[in-house]
Design a protein around this motif. Structure first.
Motif, mmCIF file in Angstrom:
data_model
loop_
_atom_site.group_PDB
_atom_site.id
_atom_site.type_symbol
_atom_site.label_atom_id
_atom_site.label_comp_id
_atom_site.label_asym_id
_atom_site.label_seq_id
_atom_site.Cartn_x
_atom_site.Cartn_y
_atom_site.Cartn_z
ATOM 1 N N PRO A 24 -10.033 1.442 8.200
ATOM 2 C CA PRO A 24 -11.234 1.893 7.498
ATOM 3 C C PRO A 24 -11.185 3.383 7.208
ATOM 4 C CG PRO A 24 -11.690 1.560 9.820
ATOM 5 C CD PRO A 24 -10.308 1.039 9.583
ATOM 6 N N GLU B 44 -3.701 -5.501 6.289
ATOM 7 C CA GLU B 44 -4.547 -4.944 7.340
ATOM 8 C C GLU B 44 -4.730 -3.468 7.024
ATOM 9 O OE1 GLU B 44 -3.355 -5.815 11.307
ATOM 10 O OE2 GLU B 44 -2.501 -7.758 10.739
ATOM 11 N N ARG C 71 -1.166 -10.933 3.101
ATOM 12 C CA ARG C 71 -2.334 -10.479 3.865
ATOM 13 C C ARG C 71 -2.157 -9.018 4.248
ATOM 14 N NH1 ARG C 71 -0.949 -15.206 6.268
ATOM 15 N NH2 ARG C 71 -0.228 -14.127 8.149
ATOM 16 N N ARG D 169 -11.195 -0.287 0.199
ATOM 17 C CA ARG D 169 -11.456 -0.767 1.551
ATOM 18 C C ARG D 169 -12.098 -2.145 1.519
ATOM 19 N NH1 ARG D 169 -8.329 2.517 1.921
ATOM 20 N NH2 ARG D 169 -8.325 4.432 3.145
ATOM 21 N N SER D 170 -11.717 -2.958 0.540
ATOM 22 C CA SER D 170 -12.239 -4.314 0.446
ATOM 23 C C SER D 170 -11.763 -5.143 1.626
ATOM 24 C CB SER D 170 -11.770 -4.955 -0.866
ATOM 25 O OG SER D 170 -11.967 -6.351 -0.851
ATOM 26 N N ARG D 171 -12.567 -6.096 2.031
ATOM 27 C CA ARG D 171 -12.164 -6.968 3.135
ATOM 28 C C ARG D 171 -11.028 -7.903 2.729
ATOM 29 N NH1 ARG D 171 -14.843 -12.107 3.188
ATOM 30 N NH2 ARG D 171 -16.253 -12.413 1.426
ATOM 31 N N PHE D 172 -10.742 -7.979 1.426
ATOM 32 C CA PHE D 172 -9.615 -8.779 0.940
ATOM 33 C C PHE D 172 -8.326 -7.971 0.870
ATOM 34 C CE2 PHE D 172 -13.460 -10.623 -1.013
ATOM 35 C CZ PHE D 172 -13.392 -11.890 -0.462
#
Length: 513
Positions: free
Chosen positions: A259, A256, A254, A97-100
């Motif tokens: 969470p 998406e 990228r 769940r990394s923001r990257f």
């Protein structure tokens, strides 16, 4: 009974969470075809180095002191790493769940280690020289250099570990993006195979050129002569291309990610417990993939060595004429692999329409029978070459029969078509099954890799001793490969699921609802 209920609930929760994540991603912006293409560019960068590894490293390590029989053992790390690393990294990336994003952190870290490993391999002779190998000039000394060999093997094994860290998440990234878009798993895997073909073309071109020591003369020294300097130059260019490709993938790919709503432990035992949640048809895919790679890996391991020994009648530890003939054969083998990659790239474009017309099962089976014919042909060509050669070890110049060389290159070319199928169809079918069942793209791709690495272990352990028993160079391994290819074609005809790529896109999208 309580444990079974809990296990069933955990499986259902995993599937629901995967579908929720996919649905959240699908709700985002639909990916364009251009972005999908550039999201996979890192596959070309990794394959560039892999092509150099396949074409140059088995011949090169024999110049450091390892025998032809032992050279196959250094390939054991790749299968062992793939058996553990890809399923682990696959599941970790599924639940990251990394923001990257889920996949890109693993891809980036793996590529950094690939660059380091490639540099270690390229400079292994120099490092061994500094550590106390012979001080004689490499143009005079042709004996073993054990320190350089140890450094080389360490770099080689690190390279395999790093490759396995990158390959699984890259495949899973393409599956993620194709599920959320309008292009489908089949097209995504065709793009992936095309990038692999581009990487192969660049890598084999580098290996076949033999001019790096002239373009970059500063790479040559007392520890590193012509062949070594060529290896250095090709690998340093591979590092530059890999860094460029991972940068493009990081920008274009990228992600998406929804969470996580459940706190989960992702340990080693958890990974192997999760394997039981694989789609029910996966065992058949794993079986046929394993049999296919049992026939492919002997050729991957010894293709350029085969050209150097059986076709060009050279010897990396023989007379100067034999050594020259062997080097010429290795470069000719790299040229054959270049032609193979061009055919691979063209065939990758045709796979989707072929699967639409004949189904994936028929296309995969046709691939295996084509491999059977080609692998049998390599053994026949080897025998033809040996019996047609009438030279002596005292010859100043050793050259192959022109007809034998031409036919050998034709075999390299024809093998590009089944290789395109192998690079694409098993992964496309796996992606579809994972999308339908919610098993997790990363985990399914990692487990599929297990069916690839187990055959590699078998061949790496058995090819050298098998050749040693018959004292026939590479011919016995190629003969066994043809048998496996034939058996695989028969088995695949009966056990592969009847899937068509026209359903890939619809089934992938329907799994989100």
């Amino acid at each position: 009974m309580e444990r079974e209920v809990l296990a069933g609930g955990g499986e259902a929760m995993a599937k629901l969470e995967y579908k929720a994540a996919a649905a959240a991603a699908a709700a985002g912006k639909q990916i364009s075809l251009v972005r999908l293409i550039f999201s996979c560019m890192v596959a070309g960068g990794v394959q560039y180095g892999w092509a150099l590894q396949l074409s140059l490293l088995t011949p090169y390590v024999q110049t450091l002191g390892l025998s032809h029989t032992l050279s196959s053992l250094i390939w054991l790390c790749g299968p062992v790493a793939g058996f553990v690393v890809q399923p682990c990294v696959g599941l970790w990336s599924d639940r990251c769940r990394s923001r990257f994003g889920r996949r890109r952190p693993f891809i980036l870290v793996g590529c950094i280690f690939i660059c380091f490993a490639v540099i270690v391999i390229a400079f292994s002779s120099d490092i061994g020289y500094k550590l106390g190998d012979t001080k004689e000039d490499c143009s005079i000394y042709h004996g073993p250099r054990w320190r350089a060999a140890i450094v080389y093997v360490a770099g080689f094994w690190l390279l395999d570990l790093s490759n396995n860290t990158v390959q699984g998440p890259t495949r899973a990234l393409m599956a993620d993006l194709s599920v959320t878009g309008t292009h489908g798993c089949s097209k995504a895997n065709a793009i992936f195979a095309s990038w692999m073909a581009i990487g192969n073309i660049l890598g084999y071109s580098s290996g076949a050129s033999g001019k790096w020591h002239e373009w970059f003369p500063f790479l040559s020294n007392r520890a590193c002569c012509e062949a070594c300097a060529n290896l250095k130059g090709a690998f340093l260019v591979a590092v530059v291309f890999l860094l460029l490709s991972v940068l493009v993938t990081s920008i274009a790919g990228r992600e998406e990610v929804a969470p996580s709503t459940v706190e989960e432990r992702v340990g080693i035992m958890e990974i192997f417990r999760t394997i039981k949640n694989l789609p029910p048809k996966m065992p058949y895919i794993l079986l046929v993939t394993s049999l296919t790679w049992l026939s492919w890996f002997p050729f991957n391991l010894y293709d350029t060595d085969w050209m150097g020994r059986e076709i060009f009648h050279g010897d990396p530890k023989g007379t100067p004429a034999q050594m020259k003939a062997y080097d010429n054969g290795v470069r000719a083998g790299a040229l054959g692999l270049l032609i193979n990659s061009v055919v691979l790239g063209v065939t990758s474009i045709l796979i989707e329409p072929l699967c639409r017309k004949f189904t994936t099962r028929i296309v995969w089976v046709m691939c295996n029978f084509c491999m059977f014919i080609c692998m049998a042909a390599t053994a026949i060509i080897s025998s033809w070459s040996v019996h047609s050669y009438h030279g002596s070890i005292h010859d100043a110049i050793i050259s192959p029969d022109g007809s034998v060389k031409a036919v050998a290159l034709v075999v390299f070319a024809v093998l590009g078509a089944p290789l395109a199928v192998l690079y694409s169809v098993p992964f496309a079918v796996t992606a579809q099954l994972a999308a339908n069942e919610g098993g997790g793209q990363g985990l399914c791709t990692g487990v599929l890799n297990i069916s690839i690495v187990i055959p590699q272990v078998v061949i790496a352990l058995g090819a050298g001793p098998w050749d040693g028993i018959f004292k026939k160079g590479n011919m016995p391994a190629f003969a066994v490969a043809s048998v496996f290819a034939f058996v695989c074609g028969i088995v695949g005809l009966f056990v592969l699921p009847r899937l068509s790529t026209k359903n890939f896109k619809a089934s992938a999208m329907s799994s989100l609802h």
